[in-house]
Design a protein around this motif. Structure first.
Motif, PDB file in Angstrom:
ATOM      1  N   VAL A 117       0.825  -1.216   0.000  1.00  0.00           N
ATOM      2  CA  VAL A 117       0.000   0.000   0.000  1.00  0.00           C
ATOM      3  C   VAL A 117       0.859   1.264   0.000  1.00  0.00           C
ATOM      4  O   VAL A 117       0.661   2.162  -0.818  1.00  0.00           O
ATOM      5  N   THR A 118       1.813   1.337   0.910  1.00  0.00           N
ATOM      6  CA  THR A 118       2.613   2.564   1.084  1.00  0.00           C
ATOM      7  C   THR A 118       3.913   2.556   0.294  1.00  0.00           C
ATOM      8  O   THR A 118       4.512   3.613   0.073  1.00  0.00           O
ATOM      9  N   GLY A 119       4.377   1.367  -0.096  1.00  0.00           N
ATOM     10  CA  GLY A 119       5.663   1.276  -0.779  1.00  0.00           C
ATOM     11  C   GLY A 119       6.847   1.309   0.166  1.00  0.00           C
ATOM     12  O   GLY A 119       8.004   1.334  -0.274  1.00  0.00           O
ATOM     13  N   VAL A 120       6.602   1.324   1.495  1.00  0.00           N
ATOM     14  CA  VAL A 120       7.690   1.324   2.470  1.00  0.00           C
ATOM     15  C   VAL A 120       8.423  -0.015   2.420  1.00  0.00           C
ATOM     16  O   VAL A 120       7.800  -1.082   2.507  1.00  0.00           O
ATOM     17  N   GLN A 121       9.751   0.040   2.265  1.00  0.00           N
ATOM     18  CA  GLN A 121      10.584  -1.153   2.278  1.00  0.00           C
ATOM     19  C   GLN A 121      11.168  -1.338   3.673  1.00  0.00           C
ATOM     20  O   GLN A 121      11.401  -0.366   4.393  1.00  0.00           O
ATOM     21  N   SER A 122      11.459  -2.575   4.044  1.00  0.00           N
ATOM     22  CA  SER A 122      12.133  -2.820   5.314  1.00  0.00           C
ATOM     23  C   SER A 122      13.187  -3.906   5.139  1.00  0.00           C
ATOM     24  O   SER A 122      13.089  -4.753   4.249  1.00  0.00           O
ATOM     25  N   LYS A 123      14.191  -3.840   5.999  1.00  0.00           N
ATOM     26  CA  LYS A 123      15.248  -4.847   6.008  1.00  0.00           C
ATOM     27  C   LYS A 123      15.841  -4.891   7.411  1.00  0.00           C
ATOM     28  O   LYS A 123      15.681  -3.959   8.207  1.00  0.00           O
ATOM     29  N   ASP A 124      16.528  -5.988   7.717  1.00  0.00           N
ATOM     30  CA  ASP A 124      17.134  -6.160   9.036  1.00  0.00           C
ATOM     31  C   ASP A 124      18.653  -6.006   8.931  1.00  0.00           C
ATOM     32  O   ASP A 124      19.272  -6.439   7.949  1.00  0.00           O
ATOM     33  N   VAL A 125      19.232  -5.375   9.948  1.00  0.00           N
ATOM     34  CA  VAL A 125      20.679  -5.166   9.987  1.00  0.00           C
ATOM     35  C   VAL A 125      21.222  -5.628  11.333  1.00  0.00           C
ATOM     36  O   VAL A 125      20.549  -5.527  12.359  1.00  0.00           O
ATOM     37  N   LEU A 126      22.439  -6.146  11.316  1.00  0.00           N
ATOM     38  CA  LEU A 126      23.127  -6.537  12.537  1.00  0.00           C
ATOM     39  C   LEU A 126      24.014  -5.386  12.982  1.00  0.00           C
ATOM     40  O   LEU A 126      24.857  -4.903  12.216  1.00  0.00           O
ATOM     41  N   ILE A 127      23.808  -4.936  14.202  1.00  0.00           N
ATOM     42  CA  ILE A 127      24.586  -3.822  14.739  1.00  0.00           C
ATOM     43  C   ILE A 127      25.761  -4.332  15.546  1.00  0.00           C
ATOM     44  O   ILE A 127      26.881  -3.818  15.459  1.00  0.00           O
ATOM     45  N   SER A 128      25.523  -5.369  16.340  1.00  0.00           N
ATOM     46  CA  SER A 128      26.578  -5.944  17.173  1.00  0.00           C
ATOM     47  C   SER A 128      26.319  -7.439  17.345  1.00  0.00           C
ATOM     48  O   SER A 128      25.220  -7.822  17.729  1.00  0.00           O
ATOM     49  N   PRO A 129      27.337  -8.289  17.064  1.00  0.00           N
ATOM     50  CA  PRO A 129      27.121  -9.728  17.242  1.00  0.00           C
ATOM     51  C   PRO A 129      27.157 -10.163  18.700  1.00  0.00           C
ATOM     52  O   PRO A 129      26.510 -11.129  19.086  1.00  0.00           O
ATOM     53  N   GLU A 130      27.924  -9.454  19.526  1.00  0.00           N
ATOM     54  CA  GLU A 130      28.060  -9.829  20.932  1.00  0.00           C
ATOM     55  C   GLU A 130      28.330  -8.581  21.773  1.00  0.00           C
ATOM     56  O   GLU A 130      29.415  -7.994  21.669  1.00  0.00           O
ATOM     57  N   PRO A 131      27.367  -8.136  22.576  1.00  0.00           N
ATOM     58  CA  PRO A 131      26.026  -8.714  22.703  1.00  0.00           C
ATOM     59  C   PRO A 131      25.205  -8.504  21.426  1.00  0.00           C
ATOM     60  O   PRO A 131      25.454  -7.563  20.673  1.00  0.00           O
ATOM     61  N   ALA A 132      24.257  -9.362  21.207  1.00  0.00           N
ATOM     62  CA  ALA A 132      23.471  -9.326  19.974  1.00  0.00           C
ATOM     63  C   ALA A 132      22.526  -8.131  19.964  1.00  0.00           C
ATOM     64  O   ALA A 132      21.615  -8.040  20.785  1.00  0.00           O
ATOM     65  N   VAL A 133      22.778  -7.216  19.056  1.00  0.00           N
ATOM     66  CA  VAL A 133      21.910  -6.046  18.860  1.00  0.00           C
ATOM     67  C   VAL A 133      21.641  -5.921  17.367  1.00  0.00           C
ATOM     68  O   VAL A 133      22.582  -5.964  16.563  1.00  0.00           O
ATOM     69  N   SER A 134      20.400  -5.785  16.998  1.00  0.00           N
ATOM     70  CA  SER A 134      20.048  -5.633  15.590  1.00  0.00           C
ATOM     71  C   SER A 134      18.947  -4.590  15.460  1.00  0.00           C
ATOM     72  O   SER A 134      18.495  -4.011  16.450  1.00  0.00           O
ATOM     73  N   ALA A 135      18.512  -4.354  14.242  1.00  0.00           N
ATOM     74  CA  ALA A 135      17.456  -3.368  14.011  1.00  0.00           C
ATOM     75  C   ALA A 135      16.752  -3.681  12.702  1.00  0.00           C
ATOM     76  O   ALA A 135      17.312  -4.341  11.816  1.00  0.00           O
ATOM     77  N   ARG A 136      15.532  -3.227  12.599  1.00  0.00           N
ATOM     78  CA  ARG A 136      14.796  -3.259  11.333  1.00  0.00           C
ATOM     79  C   ARG A 136      14.694  -1.828  10.832  1.00  0.00           C
ATOM     80  O   ARG A 136      14.249  -0.937  11.567  1.00  0.00           O
ATOM     81  N   ILE A 137      15.121  -1.612   9.598  1.00  0.00           N
ATOM     82  CA  ILE A 137      15.113  -0.272   9.004  1.00  0.00           C
ATOM     83  C   ILE A 137      13.982  -0.191   7.983  1.00  0.00           C
ATOM     84  O   ILE A 137      13.780  -1.109   7.178  1.00  0.00           O
ATOM     85  N   PHE A 138      13.246   0.917   8.040  1.00  0.00           N
ATOM     86  CA  PHE A 138      12.116   1.148   7.139  1.00  0.00           C
ATOM     87  C   PHE A 138      12.419   2.360   6.265  1.00  0.00           C
ATOM     88  O   PHE A 138      12.744   3.437   6.781  1.00  0.00           O
ATOM     89  N   LEU A 139      12.307   2.195   4.967  1.00  0.00           N
ATOM     90  CA  LEU A 139      12.573   3.272   4.017  1.00  0.00           C
ATOM     91  C   LEU A 139      11.297   3.607   3.262  1.00  0.00           C
ATOM     92  O   LEU A 139      10.733   2.751   2.574  1.00  0.00           O
ATOM     93  N   PRO A 140      10.806   4.863   3.385  1.00  0.00           N
ATOM     94  CA  PRO A 140       9.586   5.226   2.651  1.00  0.00           C
ATOM     95  C   PRO A 140       9.859   5.290   1.151  1.00  0.00           C
ATOM     96  O   PRO A 140      11.017   5.305   0.715  1.00  0.00           O
TER      97      PRO A 140
END
Length: 299
Positions: free
Chosen positions: A39-62
């Protein structure tokens, strides 16, 4: 032996602890993969920020209409009482997709460590590490091409709900105290913020944070000197009329206004709404999305 293992030692609002040390949460979190919203065309993907301790994020691009246009960044921290939910859950995936589209902003939704696997302060430390990772792109040489190409680092907004709003406060204090070179935090949005307030909520937070300063811990009861250090100029706070955290949220708002911070505070309250209980397509949920987006667009 089996009856001993199943004997409950402590029970809190969101989980119970057995005498053998096991923790049973009252809610299981589902996760969905990143995607492109039809509907909106917003894309998303996951990125690894730190393997230990495990920190990640989901990024959304309009949806990008002008490749030369720089977009504000919404750095979002999900709620869940420091022990539940995920940046990858269906609820928060949909919420951030809507926010990215409405605000025309790049959204970075943080997946931080949760109790009991990683007790507090992991959530605060992981979120700071993620914010520093975003900052690393301000030279246009970071690891993520979306942030390198499209992000406006003079328009970064911290946002979060419930426990996530509490973490946002701590990040804003840290930014105001030690700075974040190359980044301008323009504002902060808090949705139904958690600052304890009742014996039930205070005890739960203190249990999840083994090393704490008691009920006056500055992360739970921000002192005036911390409020004065908030590293942004504007704050928007959403309240729900029937929220059990409504009173302590008002306390935070009043204390912020009385402090030496000097910024502006905007409040939006939705009547007949409970803590974070809203239909995604409901009128009040849509109003929250629109006002959230408008706050970001003002800069």
């Amino acid at each position: 032996m089996e009856s001993t293992n199943n004997e409950v030692a402590r029970e809190f609002r969101l989980f119970k602890v057995y005498k053998d040390g096991r923790v049973e949460k009252f809610h299981n979190t589902q996760k969905v993969p990143p995607s492109t919203d039809s509907v909106t065309g917003v894309q998303s993907k996951d990125v690894l920020i730190s393997p230990e301790p495990a920190v990640s994020a989901r990024i959304f691009l309009p949806k990008i209409h002008d490749p030369t246009q720089k977009l504000p960044i919404l750095f979002y921290i999900h709620g869940g009482g420091f022990c539940l939910e995920s940046a990858f859950s269906p609820m928060f995936h949909k919420h951030l997709t809507s926010l990215a589209a409405e605000a025309n902003a790049i959204a970075v939704s943080v997946e931080y460590g949760l109790f009991p696997d990683r007790p507090i302060p992991a959530c605060y430390d992981d979120s700071w590490a993620a914010l520093k990772w975003v900052q690393s792109h301000s030279t246009r040489s970071g690891t993520d091409p979306w942030l390198n190409q499209y992000a406006d680092f003079n328009r970064v907004f911290l946002g979060g709900d419930s426990g996530g709003a509490n973490i946002c406060h701590s990040l804003a204090v840290r930014v105001g105290s030690i700075g974040l070179p190359g980044v301008k935090v323009a504002g902060m949005v808090m949705v139904h913020p958690f600052f304890g307030g009742s014996a039930v909520d205070d005890e739960m937070w203190l249990y999840m944070c083994p090393e704490n300063g008691g009920v006056q811990d500055r992360r739970l009861r921000p002192p005036a000197e911390d409020l004065a250090k908030l590293g942004c100029d504007r704050v928007l706070i959403f309240f729900a009329e029937k929220d059990h955290l409504r009173q302590v949220g008002q306390w935070y708002c009043d204390e912020l206004k009385k402090s030496e911070w000097g910024g502006s505070v905007e409040v939006v309250e939705h009547e007949d709404v409970f803590h974070l209980r809203r239909e995604p397509e409901g009128e009040k949920a849509q109003d929250l999305i629109k006002k959230f987006g408008s706050f970001i667009k003002q800069n």
